[in-house]
Each structure stands twice: as C-alpha cells, then as structure tokens.
Design a protein around this motif. Structure first.
Motif, mmCIF file in Angstrom:
data_model
loop_
_atom_site.group_PDB
_atom_site.id
_atom_site.type_symbol
_atom_site.label_atom_id
_atom_site.label_comp_id
_atom_site.label_asym_id
_atom_site.label_seq_id
_atom_site.Cartn_x
_atom_site.Cartn_y
_atom_site.Cartn_z
ATOM 1 N N GLY A 74 -7.997 34.739 -6.898
ATOM 2 C CA GLY A 74 -8.912 34.211 -5.885
ATOM 3 C C GLY A 74 -9.968 35.227 -5.483
ATOM 4 N N ASN A 75 -10.765 34.861 -4.486
ATOM 5 C CA ASN A 75 -11.837 35.764 -4.049
ATOM 6 C C ASN A 75 -11.281 37.087 -3.542
ATOM 7 N N ASN A 76 -10.250 37.019 -2.705
ATOM 8 C CA ASN A 76 -9.665 38.272 -2.211
ATOM 9 C C ASN A 76 -8.990 39.040 -3.341
ATOM 10 N N GLY A 77 -8.191 38.328 -4.138
ATOM 11 C CA GLY A 77 -7.426 38.995 -5.198
ATOM 12 C C GLY A 77 -8.329 39.736 -6.165
ATOM 13 N N TRP A 147 0.276 36.941 -9.213
ATOM 14 C CA TRP A 147 0.399 35.575 -9.733
ATOM 15 C C TRP A 147 -0.821 34.747 -9.327
ATOM 16 N N ASP A 148 -1.120 33.741 -10.114
ATOM 17 C CA ASP A 148 -2.075 32.719 -9.666
ATOM 18 C C ASP A 148 -1.808 31.429 -10.431
ATOM 19 N N ILE A 149 -2.005 30.315 -9.759
ATOM 20 C CA ILE A 149 -1.846 29.024 -10.440
ATOM 21 C C ILE A 149 -3.030 28.766 -11.374
ATOM 22 N N PRO A 183 2.023 33.297 -14.272
ATOM 23 C CA PRO A 183 2.132 31.885 -13.855
ATOM 24 C C PRO A 183 2.827 31.787 -12.497
ATOM 25 N N SER A 184 2.454 30.770 -11.728
ATOM 26 C CA SER A 184 3.002 30.674 -10.376
ATOM 27 C C SER A 184 3.572 29.285 -10.089
ATOM 28 N N ILE A 185 3.947 29.118 -8.800
ATOM 29 C CA ILE A 185 4.585 27.867 -8.374
ATOM 30 C C ILE A 185 3.525 26.987 -7.736
ATOM 31 N N TYR A 186 3.513 25.721 -8.087
ATOM 32 C CA TYR A 186 2.524 24.797 -7.523
ATOM 33 C C TYR A 186 3.232 23.549 -7.025
ATOM 34 N N ASP A 197 -7.520 20.998 -9.874
ATOM 35 C CA ASP A 197 -8.122 21.355 -11.167
ATOM 36 C C ASP A 197 -7.994 22.843 -11.488
ATOM 37 N N ARG A 198 -7.563 23.657 -10.518
ATOM 38 C CA ARG A 198 -7.320 25.086 -10.802
ATOM 39 C C ARG A 198 -5.935 25.317 -11.392
ATOM 40 N N ALA A 199 -5.035 24.372 -11.156
ATOM 41 C CA ALA A 199 -3.609 24.617 -11.426
ATOM 42 C C ALA A 199 -3.269 24.458 -12.905
ATOM 43 N N THR A 236 -2.045 36.110 -0.701
ATOM 44 C CA THR A 236 -3.456 35.863 -0.431
ATOM 45 C C THR A 236 -3.891 34.644 -1.242
ATOM 46 N N ALA A 237 -2.942 33.706 -1.353
ATOM 47 C CA ALA A 237 -3.230 32.438 -2.048
ATOM 48 C C ALA A 237 -3.734 31.434 -1.022
ATOM 49 N N ASN A 238 -4.006 30.219 -1.498
ATOM 50 C CA ASN A 238 -4.548 29.194 -0.605
ATOM 51 C C ASN A 238 -3.703 29.011 0.648
ATOM 52 N N THR A 239 -4.386 28.622 1.707
ATOM 53 C CA THR A 239 -3.697 28.220 2.933
ATOM 54 C C THR A 239 -2.911 26.943 2.646
ATOM 55 N N GLU A 240 -1.637 26.982 3.018
ATOM 56 C CA GLU A 240 -0.794 25.791 2.842
ATOM 57 C C GLU A 240 -0.755 24.998 4.148
ATOM 58 N N GLY A 287 -0.781 36.687 4.248
ATOM 59 C CA GLY A 287 -2.171 36.801 4.685
ATOM 60 C C GLY A 287 -2.824 35.471 5.028
ATOM 61 N N SER A 288 -2.042 34.396 4.983
ATOM 62 C CA SER A 288 -2.592 33.065 5.287
ATOM 63 C C SER A 288 -1.893 32.530 6.543
ATOM 64 N N PRO A 289 -2.431 31.431 7.102
ATOM 65 C CA PRO A 289 -1.927 31.030 8.419
ATOM 66 C C PRO A 289 -0.656 30.191 8.455
ATOM 67 N N ASN A 346 -16.916 29.154 -0.088
ATOM 68 C CA ASN A 346 -16.022 29.600 -1.168
ATOM 69 C C ASN A 346 -14.832 28.651 -1.331
ATOM 70 N N ASN A 347 -13.923 29.020 -2.208
ATOM 71 C CA ASN A 347 -12.789 28.125 -2.485
ATOM 72 C C ASN A 347 -11.854 28.008 -1.285
ATOM 73 N N ASP A 348 -11.802 29.061 -0.464
ATOM 74 C CA ASP A 348 -11.006 28.998 0.768
ATOM 75 C C ASP A 348 -11.559 27.890 1.658
ATOM 76 N N GLY A 349 -12.894 27.858 1.801
ATOM 77 C CA GLY A 349 -13.542 26.819 2.609
ATOM 78 C C GLY A 349 -13.270 25.424 2.037
ATOM 79 N N SER A 360 -3.496 24.358 9.851
ATOM 80 C CA SER A 360 -2.804 25.667 9.850
ATOM 81 C C SER A 360 -3.750 26.741 10.349
ATOM 82 N N LYS A 361 -4.990 26.709 9.860
ATOM 83 C CA LYS A 361 -5.975 27.736 10.247
ATOM 84 C C LYS A 361 -6.360 27.579 11.716
ATOM 85 N N GLU A 362 -6.471 26.332 12.149
ATOM 86 C CA GLU A 362 -6.842 26.096 13.549
ATOM 87 C C GLU A 362 -5.783 26.705 14.471
HETATM 88 P P1 NAI Z 1 -9.317 31.698 -2.796
HETATM 89 O O1 NAI Z 1 -9.208 30.230 -2.706
HETATM 90 O O2 NAI Z 1 -10.507 32.279 -3.429
HETATM 91 O O3 NAI Z 1 -8.059 32.304 -3.527
HETATM 92 C C1 NAI Z 1 -6.794 31.768 -3.420
HETATM 93 C C2 NAI Z 1 -6.128 31.824 -4.778
HETATM 94 O O4 NAI Z 1 -4.792 31.405 -4.633
HETATM 95 C C3 NAI Z 1 -6.778 30.900 -5.789
HETATM 96 O O5 NAI Z 1 -7.140 31.632 -6.938
HETATM 97 C C4 NAI Z 1 -5.694 29.876 -6.102
HETATM 98 O O6 NAI Z 1 -5.747 29.459 -7.431
HETATM 99 C C5 NAI Z 1 -4.454 30.658 -5.792
HETATM 100 N N1 NAI Z 1 -3.237 29.906 -5.455
HETATM 101 C C6 NAI Z 1 -3.080 28.793 -4.716
HETATM 102 N N2 NAI Z 1 -1.789 28.459 -4.620
HETATM 103 C C7 NAI Z 1 -1.096 29.406 -5.292
HETATM 104 C C8 NAI Z 1 0.272 29.629 -5.532
HETATM 105 N N3 NAI Z 1 1.210 28.809 -5.084
HETATM 106 N N4 NAI Z 1 0.616 30.714 -6.256
HETATM 107 C C9 NAI Z 1 -0.310 31.568 -6.734
HETATM 108 N N5 NAI Z 1 -1.626 31.395 -6.542
HETATM 109 C C10 NAI Z 1 -2.013 30.332 -5.830
HETATM 110 O O7 NAI Z 1 -9.154 32.219 -1.296
HETATM 111 P P2 NAI Z 1 -9.479 33.646 -0.685
HETATM 112 O O8 NAI Z 1 -10.836 33.625 -0.107
HETATM 113 O O9 NAI Z 1 -9.126 34.693 -1.655
HETATM 114 O O10 NAI Z 1 -8.465 33.662 0.546
HETATM 115 C C11 NAI Z 1 -7.089 33.707 0.290
HETATM 116 C C12 NAI Z 1 -6.287 33.345 1.521
HETATM 117 O O11 NAI Z 1 -6.529 34.310 2.522
HETATM 118 C C13 NAI Z 1 -6.607 31.993 2.131
HETATM 119 O O12 NAI Z 1 -5.444 31.376 2.581
HETATM 120 C C14 NAI Z 1 -7.477 32.341 3.296
HETATM 121 O O13 NAI Z 1 -7.425 31.378 4.320
HETATM 122 C C15 NAI Z 1 -6.841 33.640 3.736
HETATM 123 N N6 NAI Z 1 -7.759 34.434 4.498
HETATM 124 C C16 NAI Z 1 -8.929 34.880 3.960
HETATM 125 C C17 NAI Z 1 -9.792 35.662 4.699
HETATM 126 C C18 NAI Z 1 -11.053 36.203 4.173
HETATM 127 O O14 NAI Z 1 -11.782 36.781 4.938
HETATM 128 N N7 NAI Z 1 -11.357 36.072 2.908
HETATM 129 C C19 NAI Z 1 -9.457 36.012 6.050
HETATM 130 C C20 NAI Z 1 -8.258 35.444 6.551
HETATM 131 C C21 NAI Z 1 -7.428 34.733 5.765
#
Ligand code: NAI
Ligand code: DG6
Length: 532
Positions: A74-77, A147-149, A183-186, A197-199, A236-240, A287-289, A346-349, A360-362
């Motif tokens: 993801g963006n953070n990763g 890991w990432d899906i 590979p990860s859990i989805y 479509d990412r999974a 640092t995966a998607n918010t669930e 790192g998610s809510p 971004n994808n988080d949005g 969850s975020k709220e």
């Molecule tokens: P992103 O959407 O770019 O990255 C998330 C990654 O997680 C994606 O590559 C997705 O394919 C992967 N993913 C989803 N479910 C998965 C699973 N079960 N196992 C492995 N990978 C999985 O999001 P971003 O911007 O990197 O943010 C990550 C998380 O951090 C989000 O939950 C976001 O809300 C939270 N966050 C981000 C902040 C920021 O400033 N960027 C600040 C606070 C929280």
C-alpha cells in the motif's frame, strides 16, 4: 534527521550510584513520585504524597530486527520500504527545487530531541536526540518484509502509490522489483467491496485455523531466513469494519482461539495477524482504526506476556486537534463544536468511502478530545451536575459537538486535505471561530510513525522492571500505551484511562526513557531562574 549514528557505547552516561552500566544492560533505580487525592463528604480534597521505588533493566543488545508490514504494497508500506532503502543507500534525487537528500523527518525517535538537563557552566539547557536515550534499532538496519493481498511487486506498488518523486522511484526500482509481498488473508466482508480487484495474492482456502498457522509460519520463516533476533509485526493494511463483540466468540482468549478453529465469521484478518504475532511472541501494532484487539485478543496477549499496541496512526488532523483542543480548554476557553472534514484521493480514501469502514475511522477520530473535556469541570458540566440540574438521568457529561466527514476525491491522490473549524465560547458570551486547513502527502506523515512504533516497540521488549521489595523482574504490561503519541485511539491497559493529550503522551514517553536511566523528569519549574 539523517542517518547519523550514535557513537560506540552510547552518547549518554549517567553518573550516579543508582544507575549501573553492566555488560549486558543498564540497571537503574527510579522513584515514582505522585499524589493520592481523596475528596471528602465536605467537598475538600485530601492529598497524600506517594513514593515508590522501581528497578529498571534495559538489555543493551538490539540485535537484528525484522519489521513485517501487513499491507506492504500500500501507500504506507511502499513508502516505508522506499524511505528505508533511500536512507540506507544514501540515494539523493533531483527535484525542481534542487537535490533532495533522504532523511527521517517526522520521526519522533530520529528527528526530535529531549531536554536532558542544564550545562552547569553556561546555565543553558542541553538537548539530545531521543534516539540516543537508550539503545534503539536504527531504521536503516531494519529487515523489512510483509504481506499484501495485492501481489504487485514493490517497484510497481510504489509507482501505483504516487507518493514519491519520479527521480527517486527510478533509482529504487532495481532494489524493489524483486520484492513481492507474501500472500495474505482476505475476508471480503471486512474491507470495502471496492478493494476486490486488488485481491490477487491470497493464502488459499477459507479455513481460519490454517490461515493462522500459515501466518505464524511466515513470521518464523522470515526470522530464520534473515537470521533475525526479533521481529515486529505492524498492520498498515486497509481499514476494516468493526467486528461485533459476541459473548462466547471473541470475549475471552479461549473463545477467540476456538472461534478461529471453527472459522467463525466475526474473526477479522487483522485479529488473525494479531493472534499469530502473540502466539509467536512478537509485538503486534495496529495502525488502522478497527477493533482488531477484541477482548479475547487482549487477554491472549496478557496470558502470553507479549506486546500489542494500537489503534490507528495519528498523523495530522488528530494530532493538531489534540493540541488545539487542549490549548483551548486549558486556556479556560470553551470549545462548543469541532467540525472536521477530510478529502483524499488515495486507496485509503477509496476504502473509507464505504460506510462500515468509514465508521471505524469516525470512531477513532472522534474520541480525541474526550479526556480534556472531562478534565475541566469548570467549563463542562459532569453527568451528575446535568442530572441534578434537569432532573433527568444523564449518563454523559457536557461535551462539544464533534463531527468527522471523509470524502474520496481521486484527483488529489495521496495529498490529503483536512479542514477543521473550532467554534468556542469566550468571555461574556463572546464567540471565537478558528479554521485550520492542512494539506500534505498522507503517507509521508504516516511512514515516520511506522518507524517510531516499530523502534519503540522493539525497545520496550528489552525493558523489565522490579518494584521495590519484589524479587523478580517482569516485562511491561502487554498493552504498550507508551506508544500513544503515534496513535489516534490509544489502546490502554484494561481498566485504566486513555490519555489523548499529545503533550502528556510525549511527556510520558520522555519520562519513561529517563526513568530507565534512573533520571528524574526535568520539569519546567526551572527553580534557579525564579529564585535569587
Ligand atoms: P493503502 O490502501 O494504500 O494500503 C493498504 C494495503 O493493504 C493495500 O495495498 C491493500 O492491498 C492491503 N491489504 C488490505 N487487506 C489486507 C490484508 N488482509 N492483508 C494484507 N494486505 C491487505 O492504504 P495506506 O494509505 O497505506 O494506509 C494504510 C492504513 O493505515 C489504512 O487503514 C489507513 O486508514 C491507516 N492510516 C493511514 C494514515 C496515513 O496517513 N497514511 C494515517 C492513519 C491511518
Ligand atoms: C482520511 O481521514 C484518511 C485517514 O486515513 C487519515 O488520513 C488518517 O487516519 C490520518 O488521520 P489524522 O486525523 O491523524 O490526520
């Protein structure tokens, strides 16, 4: 902020009988001073000073540390891996403003300082980098994986994220194109449908027990393949969406383990990762809510004496809010409403544009002013006062209105806009409106927090304590509330209060690091500047 190294043997030496530098660690006596306050029937407060001695022991050897990210692609990763590589290999890149060097700006550990004391000759304060207080892993030295899906290779994932400058990406491609997330859990029900479509990089099957075993094996394998001394796992995966707390399912550790065995639908992927980390004895940070740490998960960590921390990185708006709300309330000004709007592309949005994930975020964004409001019963009436005043039983005290809105606007990409209005009551019925507009790359704020969380979590695994009069050293409590500074909705030891004030969170961290060296907190009394 750059890759500066601590001199061999540490930068700080405490000269005191109560601080001993042993071959394998630092042993220090610290006196915790406080006050017990009891309010009598007459309304008067009786205050008794308290003192308790502790021995802290910090193992000096950091060793080789692995950082495994869930959501590596993801963006953070991708920004974490790219920042680490750019710093490690000292890669500079061209921008329209000139040449940019890599750094760790935004990391409290790597880019902020602590006031250690006063130079007796000059009377001036002496500050040292926070990273030099105790032996800590340098972020250049992490071994990073995860890991990432989404199975896209890390160079392509970095390009998909659109966070870093092209000239930097270009140079990093050869170091990242061979890295592919595990590979990860989805479980589609937990994240937004628009992520489907990412999974394409999934652990086969839908048996949750075998998923747990698979993740545990991944952690072990990563540790042995890279000859690591320790590992930190960070979500640092998607918010669930929130998981329902169901008696008999996830309320106790035994029930949670049974629910995993029977593949119960309310066990989320993040909880599986947390449980895997706990059972492997490695710290897990969320790192998610979402409520990854269901009661059974917290109990499991306590049983295994392993470390957990969460929830939700506190990168921008919430950090400012915790400072501003505290400033207003402590200035005796009464916030009546706080209205927060975000839009990001971004994808988080995109994931948060789905109602259950937004919820969850709220929740995590909304709790941040609660303790400041509760601490000022001059401005805000308590539930008891409201009940007495209105005659109707009220469970909640007076509180400012607080709303949080998040919208997905693809065009702005990772550059999040956060707009906040603070509407407050002033003297004699006056009103004050403050507006803040904050714009920046979200992942460039979150990435240094990820390094901080991992560095501090690893450090805290090497600290033990012994209260005076006891024989054995113990690890800290499993819930690492000392990480609160970096987290929006800090998880705390069950039964204790959450502290949201950013200043108090930083003080706690600073005082803890000093306590491990046997040092008292040098407060702001500055008595020598007040007396003759
Ligand atoms: P992103 O959407 O770019 O990255 C998330 C990654 O997680 C994606 O590559 C997705 O394919 C992967 N993913 C989803 N479910 C998965 C699973 N079960 N196992 C492995 N990978 C999985 O999001 P971003 O911007 O990197 O943010 C990550 C998380 O951090 C989000 O939950 C976001 O809300 C939270 N966050 C981000 C902040 C920021 O400033 N960027 C600040 C606070 C929280
Ligand atoms: C929109 O709010 C997206 C979120 O993921 C935030 O960017 C993130 O939670 C950071 O929030 P804050 O309040 O710390 O800036």
């Amino acid at each position: 902020a750059s890759a500066r190294r601590t001199p061999e043997g540490g930068l700080i030496k405490v000269e005191s009988d109560s601080t001993k530098y042993e071959e394998e660690g630092i042993r220090a006596i610290f006196t915790d001073r406080g006050a017990d306050v009891v309010q009598g029937g007459d309304g008067k407060f009786s205050v008794k000073k308290t003192e308790k001695n502790y021995e802290f022991y910090t193992k000096s050897k950091v060793g080789k540390v692995g950082l495994m990210l869930v959501g590596l692609g993801g963006n953070n990763g991708t920004t974490v891996l790219a920042t680490h590589l750019a710093n490690k290999h000292q890669i500079s890149w061209r921008t329209k403003d000139g040449t940019q060097e890599p750094n760790y700006i935004g990391s409290v550990v790597r880019a902020s300082t602590i006031r250690l004391g006063v130079d007796p000759e000059t009377g001036k304060d002496v500050f040292v980098p926070l990273s030099d207080m105790l032996p800590m892993v340098h972020p250049n030295d992490f071994v990073i994986g995860g890991w990432d899906i989404s199975g896209v290779s890390m160079d392509k994932a970095m390009s998909r994220a659109k966070v870093l400058e092209w000239d930097l990406q270009r140079q990093l491609v050869p170091m990242m194109d061979s890295v592919k997330p595990l590979p990860s859990i989805y479980y589609p029900d937990f994240i937004a449908a628009n992520q489907a479509d990412r999974a394409d990089n999934l652990i086969p099957g839908d048996d949750k027990q075998s998923h747990l075993d698979h993740i545990r094996n991944d952690i072990r394998q990563f540790k042995s393949d890279n000859q690591l001394d320790s590992v930190v796992v960070l979500w640092t995966a998607n918010t669930e969406r929130y998981a329902d707390i169901i008696p008999g399912i996830n309320d106790t550790s035994d029930n949670l383990l049974k629910s995993i065995e029977s593949s119960h639908e309310e066990v989320s992927p993040s909880t599986i990762f947390a449980v895997a980390s706990i059972l492997e004895g490695v710290p897990f940070i969320n790192g998610s809510p979402q409520n990854t740490f269901v009661p059974g998960c917290i109990e499991l960590a306590e049983k295994h004496k392993t470390f957990i921390g969460g929830d939700d990185f506190k990168s921008g708006q919430t950090k400012v809010k915790s400072v501003l709300a505290e400033f207003l309330v402590n200035a005796g000004i009464k916030p009546l409403s706080i209205s927060s709007y975000n839009h990001l592309g971004n994808n988080d949005g995109k994931n948060l544009s789905s109602q259950r994930q937004f919820r969850s975020k709220e929740i995590s964004k909304s709790s941040v002013v609660d303790d400041m409001v509760a601490a000022n019963n001059v401005l805000y009436k308590s539930a008891a006062e409201l009940t007495a005043e209105t005659g109707e039983v009220t469970k909640k005290g007076e509180h400012p209105d607080h709303i949080v809105v998040i919208k997905h606007v693809p065009a702005v990409g990772d550059s999040k806009r956060a707009i906040d209005e603070y509407y407050s009551e002033l003297l004699m019925g006056g009103r004050n409106v403050m507006n803040i507009f904050n714009e920046c790359e979200d992942s460039l704020l979150a990435t240094p927090l990820i390094f901080d969380l991992a560095i501090l979590a690893e450090l805290l695994t090497r600290v033990t304590y012994k209260p005076e009069g006891e024989d054995e050293h113990k690890p800290l409590h499993s819930v690492l509330s000392l990480l609160s500074y970096m987290l929006k909705a800090p998880l705390v030891k069950p039964g204790t209060d959450v502290v949201n004030s950013l200043n108090r969170q930083r003080n706690a961290l600073e005082q803890f690091l000093k306590a491990c060296l046997g040092l008292e907190h040098s407060g702001d009394l500055l008595l020598n500047t007040r007396i003759w």
